[in-house]
Design a protein around this motif. Structure first.
Motif, short mmCIF file in Angstrom:
data_model
loop_
_atom_site.label_atom_id
_atom_site.label_comp_id
_atom_site.label_asym_id
_atom_site.label_seq_id
_atom_site.Cartn_x
_atom_site.Cartn_y
_atom_site.Cartn_z
N LEU A 250 0.65 -1.14 -0.44
CA LEU A 250 0.19 0.34 0.09
C LEU A 250 0.54 1.25 -0.08
N SER A 251 1.89 0.74 1.06
CA SER A 251 2.50 2.69 0.91
C SER A 251 3.56 3.10 -0.58
N VAL A 252 3.63 1.75 -0.89
CA VAL A 252 4.91 1.87 -2.92
C VAL A 252 3.49 2.47 -3.36
N VAL A 253 2.27 2.15 -3.64
CA VAL A 253 1.28 3.01 -4.83
C VAL A 253 0.91 4.07 -4.12
N LEU A 254 0.43 4.19 -2.59
CA LEU A 254 0.31 5.28 -2.45
C LEU A 254 1.51 6.75 -2.72
N LEU A 255 3.38 6.64 -2.20
CA LEU A 255 3.80 7.19 -1.75
C LEU A 255 4.21 7.64 -4.31
N ALA A 256 4.08 6.46 -5.10
CA ALA A 256 3.62 6.85 -6.60
C ALA A 256 2.50 8.21 -6.78
N ARG A 257 1.57 8.15 -6.27
CA ARG A 257 0.17 8.71 -6.40
C ARG A 257 0.86 10.38 -6.32
N VAL A 258 1.27 9.82 -5.23
CA VAL A 258 1.63 11.84 -4.03
C VAL A 258 3.26 12.24 -4.58
N VAL A 259 4.35 11.94 -5.24
CA VAL A 259 5.32 12.01 -5.37
C VAL A 259 5.46 12.46 -6.77
N THR A 260 5.62 13.94 -6.79
CA THR A 260 5.51 14.49 -8.42
C THR A 260 5.78 14.86 -9.21
N ARG A 261 7.43 14.25 -8.43
CA ARG A 261 8.39 14.39 -9.31
C ARG A 261 9.97 14.33 -8.52
N LEU A 262 10.73 13.39 -8.84
CA LEU A 262 12.09 12.88 -8.81
C LEU A 262 12.54 13.58 -9.55
N GLY A 263 14.13 14.20 -8.97
CA GLY A 263 15.20 14.36 -9.84
C GLY A 263 14.40 14.80 -11.50
N THR A 264 14.96 14.59 -12.43
CA THR A 264 14.48 14.72 -13.75
C THR A 264 13.32 13.98 -13.99
N ILE A 265 13.05 13.29 -12.94
CA ILE A 265 11.83 12.21 -13.74
C ILE A 265 10.21 12.70 -13.05
N ASP A 266 9.03 12.79 -13.99
CA ASP A 266 7.95 14.03 -13.88
C ASP A 266 7.18 12.38 -13.85
N ASP A 267 7.17 10.79 -14.17
CA ASP A 267 6.14 10.05 -14.36
C ASP A 267 6.79 9.21 -13.34
N ILE A 268 6.53 9.02 -11.96
CA ILE A 268 6.75 8.31 -10.81
C ILE A 268 5.68 7.40 -11.36
N HIS A 269 5.91 6.34 -10.79
CA HIS A 269 5.00 4.57 -10.77
C HIS A 269 6.16 3.98 -9.08
N ALA A 270 4.76 3.15 -9.48
CA ALA A 270 4.96 2.07 -7.86
C ALA A 270 6.80 1.57 -8.49
N GLY A 271 7.33 0.77 -9.59
CA GLY A 271 7.96 0.20 -10.17
C GLY A 271 8.94 1.36 -9.79
N ILE A 272 9.28 2.52 -10.03
CA ILE A 272 10.44 3.47 -9.42
C ILE A 272 10.34 3.60 -7.71
N ILE A 273 9.57 3.20 -6.69
CA ILE A 273 9.68 4.12 -5.49
C ILE A 273 10.17 1.96 -5.03
N GLU A 274 9.51 1.16 -5.45
CA GLU A 274 10.24 -0.59 -5.26
C GLU A 274 11.65 -0.19 -5.36
N ASN A 275 12.07 0.49 -6.24
CA ASN A 275 13.28 0.45 -6.18
C ASN A 275 14.54 0.74 -5.58
N MET A 276 14.02 2.32 -5.13
CA MET A 276 14.31 3.07 -3.91
C MET A 276 14.81 2.44 -3.13
N PHE A 277 16.20 2.80 -2.47
CA PHE A 277 16.77 2.49 -1.37
C PHE A 277 15.69 2.84 -0.33
N ALA A 278 15.95 1.43 0.64
CA ALA A 278 14.48 0.92 2.10
C ALA A 278 14.72 2.54 2.67
N THR A 279 16.28 3.36 2.75
CA THR A 279 16.36 4.33 3.63
C THR A 279 15.44 5.20 3.25
#
Length: 157
Positions: A85-114
């Motif tokens: 749930l937290s992965v899907v939820l974070l993918a919905r509310v994070v609107t930008r990460l560096g130069t990436i504007d299309d944030i999806h669950a796969g990006i959150i999944e591949n982040m470091f745990a910290t």
């Protein structure tokens, strides 16, 4: 003493040299609430490493809506594993990460745990407490103060 013509009860006529001066200032009302912030910039502790090896640390999270919290409950991945749930939820509310504007669950999944833990804490702070500040106490002098946990990288203020 004479009353001024048309003056209210208790008002007396005084010479101009004895009239009190009233100064009006335009100081902001301390009780006025802060304007509503809907987006919060952040710096990840480690950063997301994309497929090309680029590290993305800065980003933006927006306030969650009721829909943001309800829609993931219908997601099959969340039904199979409620921790997702937290992965899907974070993918919905994070609107930008560096130069990436299309944030999806796969990006959150591949982040470091910290970084995921940082985003979960930031989500809780902005959506439940309405700000990104945290109260801290200096271990040496025991002075208490607030720090902004979203706006800077570790070691900066």
């Amino acid at each position: 003493m004479r009353r001024a013509h048309g003056a209210g009860v208790g008002l007396e006529e005084r010479p101009a040299s004895e009239v009190d001066t009233v100064v009006v200032t335009s100081q902001p009302d301390a009780r006025r609430p802060e304007p509503l912030r809907t987006e919060f910039a952040f710096e990840l502790p480690r950063g997301y490493v994309d497929g090309a090896g680029n590290v993305h640390r800065s980003g933006v999270m927006r306030l969650a809506t009721g829909r943001d919290e309800l829609v993931p409950l219908r997601d099959d991945r969340v039904r199979e594993n409620p921790a997702y749930l937290s992965v899907v939820l974070l993918a919905r509310v994070v609107t930008r990460l560096g130069t990436i504007d299309d944030i999806h669950a796969g990006i959150i999944e591949n982040m470091f745990a910290t970084d995921v833990a940082f985003l979960q804490d930031l989500y809780r702070r902005v959506n439940q407490e309405g700000h990104t500040r945290a109260g801290v106490t200096c271990p040496a002098c025991e002075h208490t103060f607030a720090v902004d946990v979203a706006g800077s990288r570790l070691g900066e203020s």
